[in-house]
Design an enzyme around this catalytic site. Sequence first.
Site, PDB file in Angstrom:
ATOM      1  N   HIS A 144       0.817  -1.228   0.000  1.00 30.33           N
ATOM      2  CA  HIS A 144       0.000   0.000   0.000  1.00 30.33           C
ATOM      3  C   HIS A 144       0.844   1.269   0.000  1.00 30.33           C
ATOM      4  O   HIS A 144       0.310   2.358  -0.253  1.00 30.33           O
ATOM      5  CB  HIS A 144      -0.925   0.039   1.226  1.00 30.33           C
ATOM      6  CG  HIS A 144      -1.925  -1.065   1.279  1.00 30.33           C
ATOM      7  ND1 HIS A 144      -2.775  -1.357   0.231  1.00 30.33           N
ATOM      8  CD2 HIS A 144      -2.217  -1.972   2.257  1.00 30.33           C
ATOM      9  CE1 HIS A 144      -3.544  -2.385   0.557  1.00 30.33           C
ATOM     10  NE2 HIS A 144      -3.223  -2.784   1.781  1.00 30.33           N
ATOM     11  N   ASP A 181      -2.805 -10.470  -2.548  1.00 28.71           N
ATOM     12  CA  ASP A 181      -3.302 -10.043  -1.243  1.00 28.71           C
ATOM     13  C   ASP A 181      -4.774  -9.642  -1.414  1.00 28.71           C
ATOM     14  O   ASP A 181      -5.169  -9.148  -2.471  1.00 28.71           O
ATOM     15  CB  ASP A 181      -2.473  -8.849  -0.742  1.00 28.71           C
ATOM     16  CG  ASP A 181      -2.838  -8.432   0.673  1.00 28.71           C
ATOM     17  OD1 ASP A 181      -2.129  -8.835   1.609  1.00 28.71           O
ATOM     18  OD2 ASP A 181      -3.845  -7.697   0.842  1.00 28.71           O
ATOM     19  N   HIS A 183      -6.300  -7.210  -0.377  1.00 32.47           N
ATOM     20  CA  HIS A 183      -6.476  -5.767  -0.519  1.00 32.47           C
ATOM     21  C   HIS A 183      -5.749  -5.276  -1.767  1.00 32.47           C
ATOM     22  O   HIS A 183      -4.772  -5.886  -2.202  1.00 32.47           O
ATOM     23  CB  HIS A 183      -5.958  -5.066   0.743  1.00 32.47           C
ATOM     24  CG  HIS A 183      -6.592  -5.599   1.997  1.00 32.47           C
ATOM     25  ND1 HIS A 183      -5.966  -6.536   2.808  1.00 32.47           N
ATOM     26  CD2 HIS A 183      -7.815  -5.366   2.540  1.00 32.47           C
ATOM     27  CE1 HIS A 183      -6.775  -6.850   3.809  1.00 32.47           C
ATOM     28  NE2 HIS A 183      -7.904  -6.163   3.673  1.00 32.47           N
ATOM     29  N   ASP A 269      -4.428 -13.141   3.011  1.00 27.70           N
ATOM     30  CA  ASP A 269      -5.641 -12.697   3.698  1.00 27.70           C
ATOM     31  C   ASP A 269      -6.911 -12.858   2.868  1.00 27.70           C
ATOM     32  O   ASP A 269      -7.975 -12.407   3.286  1.00 27.70           O
ATOM     33  CB  ASP A 269      -5.486 -11.254   4.214  1.00 27.70           C
ATOM     34  CG  ASP A 269      -4.889 -10.318   3.199  1.00 27.70           C
ATOM     35  OD1 ASP A 269      -4.749 -10.708   2.024  1.00 27.70           O
ATOM     36  OD2 ASP A 269      -4.552  -9.180   3.580  1.00 27.70           O
TER      37      ASP A 269
HETATM   38  N1  6DK Z   1      -9.322   0.136   7.042  1.00 28.15           N
HETATM   39  C1  6DK Z   1      -2.616  -5.497   3.914  1.00 28.15           C
HETATM   40  O1  6DK Z   1      -3.080  -6.748   4.323  1.00 28.15           O
HETATM   41  C2  6DK Z   1      -3.120  -4.389   4.821  1.00 28.15           C
HETATM   42  O2  6DK Z   1      -3.044  -5.315   2.598  1.00 28.15           O
HETATM   43  C3  6DK Z   1      -4.629  -4.278   4.927  1.00 28.15           C
HETATM   44  C4  6DK Z   1      -5.057  -3.011   5.616  1.00 28.15           C
HETATM   45  C5  6DK Z   1      -6.550  -2.992   5.916  1.00 28.15           C
HETATM   46  C6  6DK Z   1      -6.911  -1.821   6.767  1.00 28.15           C
HETATM   47  C7  6DK Z   1      -8.238  -2.020   7.420  1.00 28.15           C
HETATM   48  C8  6DK Z   1      -9.358  -1.221   6.861  1.00 28.15           C
HETATM   49  C9  6DK Z   1     -10.169   1.120   6.577  1.00 28.15           C
HETATM   50  C10 6DK Z   1     -11.312   0.886   5.826  1.00 28.15           C
HETATM   51  C11 6DK Z   1     -12.132   1.932   5.409  1.00 28.15           C
HETATM   52  C12 6DK Z   1     -11.813   3.239   5.732  1.00 28.15           C
HETATM   53  C13 6DK Z   1     -10.678   3.480   6.472  1.00 28.15           C
HETATM   54  C14 6DK Z   1      -9.873   2.430   6.894  1.00 28.15           C
HETATM   55  F1  6DK Z   1      -0.604  -4.408   3.501  1.00 28.15           F
HETATM   56  C15 6DK Z   1      -1.080  -5.528   3.956  1.00 28.15           C
HETATM   57  F2  6DK Z   1      -0.676  -5.725   5.172  1.00 28.15           F
HETATM   58  F3  6DK Z   1      -0.638  -6.501   3.196  1.00 28.15           F
HETATM   59  O3  6DK Z   1     -10.241  -1.801   6.274  1.00 28.15           O
HETATM   60 ZN    ZN Z   2      -4.095  -7.390   2.730  1.00 30.34          ZN
END
Ligand code: 6DK
Ligand code: ZN
Length: 371
Positions: A144, A181, A183, A269
């Site tokens: 990210h 992943d 996400h 995940d």
């Molecule tokens: N937050 C990852 O697994 C990280 O890709 C995933 C991060 C998820 C954050 C959680 C989430 C929000 C949603 C909506 C609005 C604000 C915040 F990078 C890796 F670790 F790999 O849903």
């Molecule tokens: Zn992720």
Amino acid sequence: MTTGYVFHPEYLWHDTGTSAGLLPADPTAGVQPAVHVENPDAKRRVHELIHACGLLGELMVIEPRRATVEELTRVHTAAYVQHIKTQSDLRGGGGDAGDGFSPVGHGSYDIARLAAGGLIELVTAAAHGDITNGYALVRPPGHHATANQGMGFCLFNNIAIAARHAQAELGLARVAVVDWDAHHGNGTQAIFNDDPSVLTISLHQAGCFPPDSGWNHENGTGDGTGYALNVPLPPGSGHAAYLNAMHQVVLPALDRFAPDLILLANGFDANVFDPLARQMLTAASYREMTRLLVGAADRLCHGRLIAAHEGGYSPFYTPYCALAFLEELTGTTTHVTDPLAAVVAGYTAEPFLPHQREVIAAAAQLVERIS
Ligand code: 6DK
Ligand code: ZN
């Protein structure tokens, strides 16, 4: 065929503290502190399983080093690198990379450099022919992180830094990044958005994280138009949808692009037990997807497939997904079988649904723009 493996205890020392944004710890409001969801547990258990089952003995263990500022700034701005260092230098910890829930603990700057450097070392070993493929079990994750912003638990974009290193130092001109992943790999996509020498392909849960990111129509800009692909799979997608996406999008795109190196943003995940997504993959799914990717790497780039660990938050199931991945990567099997296979067999027989087929078909249509 030799598989490289990077791990280091310091990866487990990246201190993400309690809660940090996702579930704000506030005892005065009755909100119980909890360990951050991106904590060492799942990754420690992956390493323990690899060791305990004997597979570690089959791997070429490669020692990571810290990426230099020069290597980091091939991807990130100098100001951003300095920001992470400043946050990391805070005595009591509690720093953040940018979005309020990407913790930077005390010393995390050096640990994040060790994560990026681990990927660099694996890619270097592959380019030199010391290994065929490899897996870096690193923390913090990276996919990210953009040039100037950390987000979603990511500080430095490990994969992007390794890709640029491969191009600048190792003569590997064309790099493909596959990101499964759960996400969206938004950071990697953004970094290479206008660059046709790096193809990015992300399979992820539609709209999960970052919000409003990773749609079919995001395909790169300028010279890079056509060199970013996204398959935003609806929540509930499982084995059939992911395998279809591999066959309809990932493999044809790789075949057309003909990379010198394939990098994998290897999040676990999208498995059915993960708390941060709602996909339904099993260890068997990761095995099959890996088999296909290993085949593509063998066909296209002398087997050079280098994986970076990203997400995966189920401490009890992530290790079996990672083991299936590593068994395919090495071409060996262990005596360990998925202890939850019988359980998930009961609820992963979802059909392949029209709304899943549509987003895959939309991405598949864009493959022919790649050359
Ligand atoms: N937050 C990852 O697994 C990280 O890709 C995933 C991060 C998820 C954050 C959680 C989430 C929000 C949603 C909506 C609005 C604000 C915040 F990078 C890796 F670790 F790999 O849903
Ligand atoms: Zn992720």
